[in-house]
Design a protein around this motif. Structure first.
Motif, PDB file in Angstrom:
ATOM      1  N   ILE A 106       0.855  -1.189   0.000  1.00 25.78           N
ATOM      2  CA  ILE A 106       0.000   0.000   0.000  1.00 25.78           C
ATOM      3  C   ILE A 106       0.890   1.237   0.000  1.00 25.78           C
ATOM      4  O   ILE A 106       1.834   1.311   0.796  1.00 25.78           O
ATOM      5  CB  ILE A 106      -0.890  -0.015   1.258  1.00 25.78           C
ATOM      6  CG1 ILE A 106      -1.713  -1.297   1.264  1.00 25.78           C
ATOM      7  CG2 ILE A 106      -1.771   1.206   1.323  1.00 25.78           C
ATOM      8  CD1 ILE A 106      -2.293  -1.625   2.601  1.00 25.78           C
ATOM      9  N   TRP A 110       1.926   9.764   3.587  1.00 27.45           N
ATOM     10  CA  TRP A 110       2.729  10.886   4.102  1.00 27.45           C
ATOM     11  C   TRP A 110       4.197  10.820   3.710  1.00 27.45           C
ATOM     12  O   TRP A 110       4.982  11.677   4.089  1.00 27.45           O
ATOM     13  CB  TRP A 110       2.610  10.953   5.626  1.00 27.45           C
ATOM     14  CG  TRP A 110       3.331   9.839   6.345  1.00 27.45           C
ATOM     15  CD1 TRP A 110       4.660   9.765   6.581  1.00 27.45           C
ATOM     16  CD2 TRP A 110       2.767   8.663   6.876  1.00 27.45           C
ATOM     17  NE1 TRP A 110       4.967   8.627   7.228  1.00 27.45           N
ATOM     18  CE2 TRP A 110       3.813   7.916   7.437  1.00 27.45           C
ATOM     19  CE3 TRP A 110       1.461   8.141   6.949  1.00 27.45           C
ATOM     20  CZ2 TRP A 110       3.597   6.703   8.059  1.00 27.45           C
ATOM     21  CZ3 TRP A 110       1.273   6.946   7.579  1.00 27.45           C
ATOM     22  CH2 TRP A 110       2.321   6.219   8.121  1.00 27.45           C
ATOM     23  N   GLU A 445       5.433   2.349  12.164  1.00 29.48           N
ATOM     24  CA  GLU A 445       4.269   2.988  11.551  1.00 29.48           C
ATOM     25  C   GLU A 445       4.356   2.907  10.033  1.00 29.48           C
ATOM     26  O   GLU A 445       3.360   2.652   9.350  1.00 29.48           O
ATOM     27  CB  GLU A 445       4.185   4.451  12.002  1.00 29.48           C
ATOM     28  CG  GLU A 445       3.501   4.592  13.348  1.00 29.48           C
ATOM     29  CD  GLU A 445       3.486   6.008  13.854  1.00 29.48           C
ATOM     30  OE1 GLU A 445       4.115   6.886  13.210  1.00 29.48           O
ATOM     31  OE2 GLU A 445       2.853   6.236  14.903  1.00 29.48           O
ATOM     32  N   ALA A 448       3.454  -0.582   9.055  1.00 28.81           N
ATOM     33  CA  ALA A 448       2.018  -0.836   9.174  1.00 28.81           C
ATOM     34  C   ALA A 448       1.252  -0.123   8.070  1.00 28.81           C
ATOM     35  O   ALA A 448       0.313  -0.679   7.486  1.00 28.81           O
ATOM     36  CB  ALA A 448       1.531  -0.401  10.545  1.00 28.81           C
ATOM     37  N   ALA A 449       1.662   1.106   7.759  1.00 25.49           N
ATOM     38  CA  ALA A 449       0.972   1.868   6.725  1.00 25.49           C
ATOM     39  C   ALA A 449       1.195   1.243   5.347  1.00 25.49           C
ATOM     40  O   ALA A 449       0.385   1.423   4.442  1.00 25.49           O
ATOM     41  CB  ALA A 449       1.453   3.305   6.739  1.00 25.49           C
TER      42      ALA A 449
END
Lengths: 487, 371
Positions: A106, A110, A445, A448-449
């Motif tokens: 994915i 950001w 993070e 996970a993102a």
């Protein structure tokens, strides 16, 4: 069946007794046939052997003739279908293949690309930032990516900017401001991100239009796997590695194309196979190297041009991974069958001279970085000792105390190398340890993102993985969270 | 092993033969070479003396009278022997008839009953390692030792009782006699600065032991008042592998001489000699580093100071945790907390929506971003 005959045979099993004379055979040939029959037999002798059997026995087959039990007579001939065998070099290419993106990952919204000043900015430490496309190409050309790193799991290659990164980049910038050369060795435990630190330094250099010369695996230079030849008129004799140097020149050319095109030679180079007049671009000079023969001369010309004093040159970054391999006696042999010291190989010497601070001065400053390796490292006692000494001295200097004892040479150990010690006498040492929890959080993070970590990234998870990874050793964190199926 | 049975057999065997003659005959046999390639033959038939001896050898006497008469018949014996033998024969003849007969009976019985003992054992040809032979030598003194007469406890019980007696004896000693030793105790006096050498002796409580002569001396080079730093270092270098760098102690032992005192004397002299050499300024061994390869340093692992759970440290950790929880909370409230599973779900949903929004579009394989 003729019983009397048989009984007579049984009396005395001897060929001399006229037994079982077949009635069909004329008496004239009898003795001959008798001599051929088995001396002890209950069956009447067959008068004439079969013709086929005779023919076979002449042909060298079974001398017995007759019927033979053949097992598996109607067996199918097996044709092993092994598929297409890999072509030469294909397996290696597969092994060394580097995948830099994953379409199934994915995209992280950001994620921003690194700018020229980002890596030097302390504010960007603890952030994950992407490598720009152009820099990706340059890094790929100089073989900065390694197959063991997890680039292929994410949409875009991105790096975590650590405190050590900004520190190192700032040191590099300082050195360039002063037109000096930063000489530094990156060391640390296994999988703490030493090669990645080199990659980040190179990224900074590419983003700021430095010239980068990178030796991706020092072992390729010293384990006697590439050609070598003595350089004439050198005393003590030095050795050039033409094939490797040609590869290196091509890598330099591809990675630094833009900068080299804008940099021009100071002097003519008549010694090269293709005449190079003064004020031609360095790219053209690098292009002269088409074959392994003469590659060393081209590299030397390139090096003298790059380090020509008084000229307007970009800063230079010289990096090498796997320092221990060039800090020992190499596996090459001199004509006298003595082993050649690594520092007698011309390319290695060029690097080690700059690292020692005695070689060519970079006209606009720059940096020489070397990274040690923990998994593939021969024993280099002198290097280990020197690094430990430099580290202790550094920490004493920072604290302005002498509480850390500088390790000393073991006077009864034989394996020290004076040349190595001389090279590492005044280098700086950057020891990498685990990342802190904020950095770990940023990294997780990002994972996970990207959909690579199926967990809520909160304090609990971060602390768990951080602790599992031995206080945030990067590779161990990957192993604990990213490369495991269980979260 | 000369057991009783064997002894008896040996005694009985010569009793029926003439001792002197037998000895002479045997001596002649002994002259024979022990190792010879020629076959052994008995003496020639013409040798009369030998023949006679052989005859007498085979004679059996049923009483002393016969023996003495036979003995006196021999002309080679001395006069004295003859006199004694004559007197003995006269005595025998004076003995009453029934006594003589009794003696003869006894002799006959002995001869008969001891016959199997005298007979040389001949192994059977087809036997395996003479397995059938009864061991005539084996006679146990304790006949019927395993028989239990129902009037005593078993031998094991006796042994147990003996053990108890022993325990109680030592207990008595411990209670009554050991306390008296404290009268002999001397108060410990630490060695003074003059007593630099520390000797160790070994005693095995009066028993002989090869190690009881060993003496060990230990000393620290620092303790010698007359030595400066360089001399101390030289002393350590002289001691070589006897120097323990962790404790700064030199330890030398000696068991070269027969007596403890000699060994101690030698060690004392040696230490004196070492100190003299260490003080000698001609060669201070400056070019030789102190060798500690013989010693394995044990790393002193200490609990790090920073790890102690002091009150301050607790507060610090508390603050850190609070900070982290606050950060968590802030992320939760503003929605920037990331959950990997949710992210994947959302990505799948958006992909589905995109498909639903443009159903007529022909699906094309996305361009490979793989580089």
């Amino acid at each position: 069946m003729s019983a009397p005959n048989c009984l007579r045979c049984l009396v005395r099993p001897s060929a001399g007794i006229p037994v079982s004379a077949p009635r069909t055979v004329s008496p004239l040939v009898t003795p001959f046939v008798l001599a051929r029959t088995a001396p002890f037999s209950t069956t009447a002798a067959n008068a004439r052997p079969k013709k086929e059997a005779q023919g076979k026995s002449d042909g060298g087959g079974s001398s017995r003739g007759g019927k033979k039990l053949q097992l598996g007579k109607f067996k199918k001939e097996k044709v092993a279908d092994r598929g297409r065998t890999p072509l030469p070099g294909e397996r290696k290419a597969y092994r060394k293949r580097i995948t830099l993106s994953n379409d199934n990952a994915i995209p992280v919204p950001w994620l921003t690309d690194l700018g020229p000043a980002d890596l030097a900015d302390p504010r960007s430490s603890g952030k994950v930032m992407a490598l720009p496309e152009e820099v990706q190409d340059q890094l790929r050309a100089s073989e900065a990516f390694k197959a063991t790193q997890c680039w292929g799991m994410f949409r875009k290659p991105a790096v975590l900017v650590r405190k050590e990164t900004t520190d190192l980049v700032n040191r590099m910038e300082d050195a360039v401001d002063k037109k000096e050369t930063l000489r530094l060795v990156v060391t640390g435990d296994k999988v703490t991100g030493k090669s990645m630190m080199l990659l980040q330094a190179m990224t900074h250099a590419y983003l700021n239009n430095w010239i980068v010369i990178h030796v991706p695996e020092a072992q390729e230079l010293t384990t006697a796997c590439t050609d070598y030849a003595p350089i004439p008129n050198t005393d003590p004799v030095q050795y050039m590695q033409n094939v490797y140097v040609l590869k290196l020149i091509q890598a330099i050319k591809r990675a630094n194309e833009k900068v080299l095109a804008k940099t021009y030679t100071m002097t003519a180079h008549p010694e090269l196979p293709q005449n190079m007049p003064a004020n031609s671009s360095l790219l053209a000079l690098a292009n002269v190297a088409k074959e392994a023969e003469g590659a060393w001369a081209v590299f030397q010309a390139l090096w003298t041009e790059l380090t020509a004093q008084g000229a307007n040159r970009p800063p230079i970054l010289l990096t090498l991974d796997g320092l221990a391999h060039v800090m020992k006696v190499s596996d090459y042999r001199a004509p006298s069958f003595d082993l050649i010291h690594s520092h007698d190989l011309a390319l290695v010497r060029l690097f080690s001279d700059v690292l020692a601070g005695g070689g060519a001065k970079f006209p606009s400053g720059g940096a020489v970085l070397a990274a040690t390796s923990r998994s593939n490292a021969p024993r280099a006692a002198s290097m280990e000792l020197a690094l430990a000494q430099r580290e202790a001295e550094q920490s004493n200097k920072e604290k302005e105390k002498t509480d850390v004892e500088v390790p000393k040479k073991d006077p009864f150990f034989r394996g020290y190398d004076d040349r190595v010690e001389a090279v590492l006498r005044s280098v700086q040492v950057l020891r990498l340890k685990g990342i802190d929890k904020l950095e770990a959080r940023a990294l997780m993070e990002y994972w996970a993102a990207s959909g690579m970590l199926r967990a809520m990234v909160d304090e609990k998870t971060v602390t768990e993985k951080w602790t599992l990874a031995g206080s945030g050793v990067l590779g161990e964190m990957e192993r604990a969270a990213l490369l495991t199926m269980r979260v | 092993m000369a057991s009783h049975a064997n002894l008896l057999r040996l005694c009985l065997r010569p009793s029926k033969r003439l001792p002197n003659l037998r000895a002479a005959a045997v001596q002649q046999h002994a002259l024979r070479r022990s190792l010879s390639t020629t076959q052994w033959r008995s003496a020639a038939a013409g040798d009369a003396g030998n023949k006679e001896a052989q005859d007498e050898f085979d004679q059996v006497f049923s009483n002393p009278g016969q023996f003495l008469q036979n003995f006196l018949r021999d002309e080679k014996i001395s006069d004295e022997e003859r006199k004694i033998a004559t007197a003995a024969l006269a005595d025998w003849k004076k003995t009453p008839r029934h006594k003589q007969a009794q003696f003869e009976d006894l002799a006959q019985k002995l001869t008969d009953q001891s016959a199997p003992l005298r007979r040389a054992y001949q192994p059977k040809k087809d036997s395996f390692w003479n397995a059938e032979e009864t061991d005539t030598d084996l006679i146990t003194g304790e006949v019927g030792e395993d028989d239990f007469e129902e009037d005593d406890i078993m031998a094991l019980g006796h042994a147990k009782l003996e053990e108890h007696r022993e325990f109680r004896e030592y207990a008595r000693i411990a209670v009554w006699e050991m306390p008296l030793l404290s009268k002999l105790a001397k108060p410990f006096q630490p060695p003074t600065a003059d007593e630099v050498l520390r000797f160790r002796y070994t005693t095995y409580m009066g028993e002989f032991h090869p190690a009881d002569r060993k003496v060990v001396v230990e000393f620290s080079p620092q303790d010698f008042p007359g030595l400066n730093e360089a001399q101390q270092l030289k002393l350590k270098k002289l001691a070589g592998s006897r120097y323990n760098p962790e404790k700064d102690i030199i330890k030398i032992s000696c068991e070269r001489f027969e007596h403890q005192a000699q060994n101690k004397r030698y060690l004392g002299d040696l230490v004196d000699q070492m100190i003299t050499t260490a003080k000698d300024p001609t060669d201070m061994f400056e070019d030789i580093p102190l060798d500690t390869r013989h010693h394995k340093f044990k790393p002193q692992i200490k609990f790090p100071k920073e790890w102690y759970m002091t009150e301050e440290r607790k507060k610090e950790l508390e603050a850190q945790r609070k900070q982290a929880l606050l950060l968590d909370e802030a992320k939760r409230t503003d929605g920037s907390m990331i959950n990997g599973a949710d992210t994947i779900q959302q990505a799948l949903l958006t992909a589905k929506k995109a498909e639903a929004a443009a159903p007529s579009l022909v699906r094309v394989r996305p361009m490979r971003g793989r580089r």
